[in-house]
Design a protein around this motif. Structure first.
Motif, PDB file in Angstrom:
ATOM      1  N   THR A   1      19.199  -9.657  -6.095  1.00  0.00           N
ATOM      2  CA  THR A   1      18.213  -9.498  -4.838  1.00  0.00           C
ATOM      3  C   THR A   1      20.112  -9.079  -4.010  1.00  0.00           C
ATOM      4  N   SER A   2      20.402  -8.227  -3.064  1.00  0.00           N
ATOM      5  CA  SER A   2      20.770  -7.400  -2.199  1.00  0.00           C
ATOM      6  C   SER A   2      20.529  -8.276  -0.571  1.00  0.00           C
ATOM      7  N   ALA A   3      21.282  -8.060   0.338  1.00  0.00           N
ATOM      8  CA  ALA A   3      21.539  -8.540   1.689  1.00  0.00           C
ATOM      9  C   ALA A   3      22.149  -8.236   2.295  1.00  0.00           C
ATOM     10  N   GLU A   4      22.483  -7.078   3.515  1.00  0.00           N
ATOM     11  CA  GLU A   4      23.015  -6.487   4.278  1.00  0.00           C
ATOM     12  C   GLU A   4      22.592  -7.303   5.629  1.00  0.00           C
ATOM     13  N   VAL A   5      23.869  -7.425   6.828  1.00  0.00           N
ATOM     14  CA  VAL A   5      23.842  -8.372   7.455  1.00  0.00           C
ATOM     15  C   VAL A   5      24.466  -6.903   8.382  1.00  0.00           C
ATOM     16  N   GLU A   6      23.787  -6.765   9.438  1.00  0.00           N
ATOM     17  CA  GLU A   6      24.287  -5.861  10.806  1.00  0.00           C
ATOM     18  C   GLU A   6      24.363  -6.392  12.456  1.00  0.00           C
ATOM     19  N   ALA A   7      24.949  -6.319  12.798  1.00  0.00           N
ATOM     20  CA  ALA A   7      25.542  -6.345  14.635  1.00  0.00           C
ATOM     21  C   ALA A   7      25.959  -5.732  15.667  1.00  0.00           C
ATOM     22  N   ARG A   8      24.950  -5.850  16.495  1.00  0.00           N
ATOM     23  CA  ARG A   8      25.798  -4.161  17.559  1.00  0.00           C
ATOM     24  C   ARG A   8      24.630  -4.551  18.287  1.00  0.00           C
ATOM     25  N   GLU A   9      24.518  -4.020  19.307  1.00  0.00           N
ATOM     26  CA  GLU A   9      24.341  -4.401  20.797  1.00  0.00           C
ATOM     27  C   GLU A   9      23.599  -2.866  21.044  1.00  0.00           C
ATOM     28  N   ALA A  10      22.550  -3.642  22.438  1.00  0.00           N
ATOM     29  CA  ALA A  10      21.827  -3.087  22.510  1.00  0.00           C
ATOM     30  C   ALA A  10      20.891  -3.007  23.659  1.00  0.00           C
ATOM     31  N   SER A  11      21.006  -2.896  24.708  1.00  0.00           N
ATOM     32  CA  SER A  11      20.351  -3.196  26.404  1.00  0.00           C
ATOM     33  C   SER A  11      20.678  -4.945  26.642  1.00  0.00           C
ATOM     34  N   GLY A  12      22.111  -4.783  26.596  1.00  0.00           N
ATOM     35  CA  GLY A  12      22.809  -6.245  26.964  1.00  0.00           C
ATOM     36  C   GLY A  12      23.034  -7.632  26.169  1.00  0.00           C
ATOM     37  N   LEU A  13      21.844  -7.266  24.757  1.00  0.00           N
ATOM     38  CA  LEU A  13      22.130  -7.895  24.122  1.00  0.00           C
ATOM     39  C   LEU A  13      22.792  -7.853  22.616  1.00  0.00           C
ATOM     40  N   ALA A  14      23.177  -8.924  21.938  1.00  0.00           N
ATOM     41  CA  ALA A  14      23.817  -9.022  20.466  1.00  0.00           C
ATOM     42  C   ALA A  14      22.788  -8.865  19.233  1.00  0.00           C
ATOM     43  N   LEU A  15      22.622  -8.035  18.804  1.00  0.00           N
ATOM     44  CA  LEU A  15      21.728  -8.146  17.926  1.00  0.00           C
ATOM     45  C   LEU A  15      21.859  -8.321  16.386  1.00  0.00           C
ATOM     46  N   ILE A  16      21.980  -9.526  15.834  1.00  0.00           N
ATOM     47  CA  ILE A  16      22.524 -10.081  14.359  1.00  0.00           C
ATOM     48  C   ILE A  16      21.173 -10.196  13.267  1.00  0.00           C
ATOM     49  N   THR A  17      21.373  -8.695  12.290  1.00  0.00           N
ATOM     50  CA  THR A  17      20.560  -9.036  11.791  1.00  0.00           C
ATOM     51  C   THR A  17      20.150  -9.144  10.100  1.00  0.00           C
ATOM     52  N   VAL A  18      19.658  -9.678   9.413  1.00  0.00           N
ATOM     53  CA  VAL A  18      20.336 -10.118   8.105  1.00  0.00           C
ATOM     54  C   VAL A  18      18.850  -9.327   7.417  1.00  0.00           C
ATOM     55  N   SER A  19      19.106  -8.886   6.116  1.00  0.00           N
ATOM     56  CA  SER A  19      17.923  -7.904   5.640  1.00  0.00           C
ATOM     57  C   SER A  19      18.523  -8.338   3.886  1.00  0.00           C
ATOM     58  N   ASP A  20      16.979  -8.611   3.060  1.00  0.00           N
ATOM     59  CA  ASP A  20      17.470  -8.830   1.880  1.00  0.00           C
ATOM     60  C   ASP A  20      15.882  -7.794   1.175  1.00  0.00           C
ATOM     61  N   ASP A  21      16.452  -7.725  -0.278  1.00  0.00           N
ATOM     62  CA  ASP A  21      14.862  -7.117  -1.017  1.00  0.00           C
ATOM     63  C   ASP A  21      14.724  -8.008  -1.792  1.00  0.00           C
ATOM     64  N   GLY A  22      14.066  -9.424  -1.897  1.00  0.00           N
ATOM     65  CA  GLY A  22      14.462 -10.215  -2.336  1.00  0.00           C
ATOM     66  C   GLY A  22      12.440 -10.788  -2.555  1.00  0.00           C
ATOM     67  N   PRO A  23      11.594 -11.745  -3.287  1.00  0.00           N
ATOM     68  CA  PRO A  23      10.372 -11.171  -2.888  1.00  0.00           C
ATOM     69  C   PRO A  23       9.851 -11.328  -1.142  1.00  0.00           C
ATOM     70  N   GLY A  24      10.453 -11.700  -0.722  1.00  0.00           N
ATOM     71  CA  GLY A  24       9.920 -11.962   1.107  1.00  0.00           C
ATOM     72  C   GLY A  24       9.326 -13.709   1.047  1.00  0.00           C
ATOM     73  N   VAL A  25       8.353 -12.723   2.347  1.00  0.00           N
ATOM     74  CA  VAL A  25       7.642 -14.595   3.039  1.00  0.00           C
ATOM     75  C   VAL A  25       6.195 -13.505   2.658  1.00  0.00           C
ATOM     76  N   PRO A  26       5.033 -14.524   2.714  1.00  0.00           N
ATOM     77  CA  PRO A  26       3.583 -14.034   2.845  1.00  0.00           C
ATOM     78  C   PRO A  26       3.284 -14.134   4.711  1.00  0.00           C
TER      79      PRO A  26
END
Length: 107
Positions: free
Chosen positions: A9-34
């Protein structure tokens, strides 16, 4: 990450700023969640029944949610369009991060 997703399974971490917020996103391509469990995964000791068995106690995302709230932020989860899960942590920033965006990917 490997304790909660299958090998390969792969994972990606992204950090960026938008509208005065720090946005940290972690995405994976695993089995997910119902879909019906997306809101509950931030509860203490919650474990998804379909998740691979691991040593986890079901506290990780609950701690993230409480830490985010303590800092005036928020955390949300959604299904990743390519499969798996995408979790985004939003925190207010003072002074801004500048125009930076950082992405890291694991195999």
């Amino acid at each position: 990450m490997r304790a909660h997703t299958p090998e390969g399974t792969s994972a990606e971490v992204e950090a960026r700023e938008a509208s005065g917020l720090a946005l940290i996103t972690v995405s994976d391509d695993g089995p997910g969640v119902p879909v019906d469990e997306l809101d509950r995964i931030f509860g203490r000791f919650h474990r998804v029944d379909s998740a691979p068995r691991s040593q986890g106690s079901g506290l990780g995302l609950a701690i993230v949610a409480e830490a985010a709230a303590a800092h005036g932020g928020h955390v949300a989860a959604e299904l990743n369009p390519v499969g798996g899960l995408r979790v985004t942590l939003s925190l207010p920033v003072s002074g801004g991060m500048g125009a930076r965006s950082i992405t890291a990917t694991s195999p």
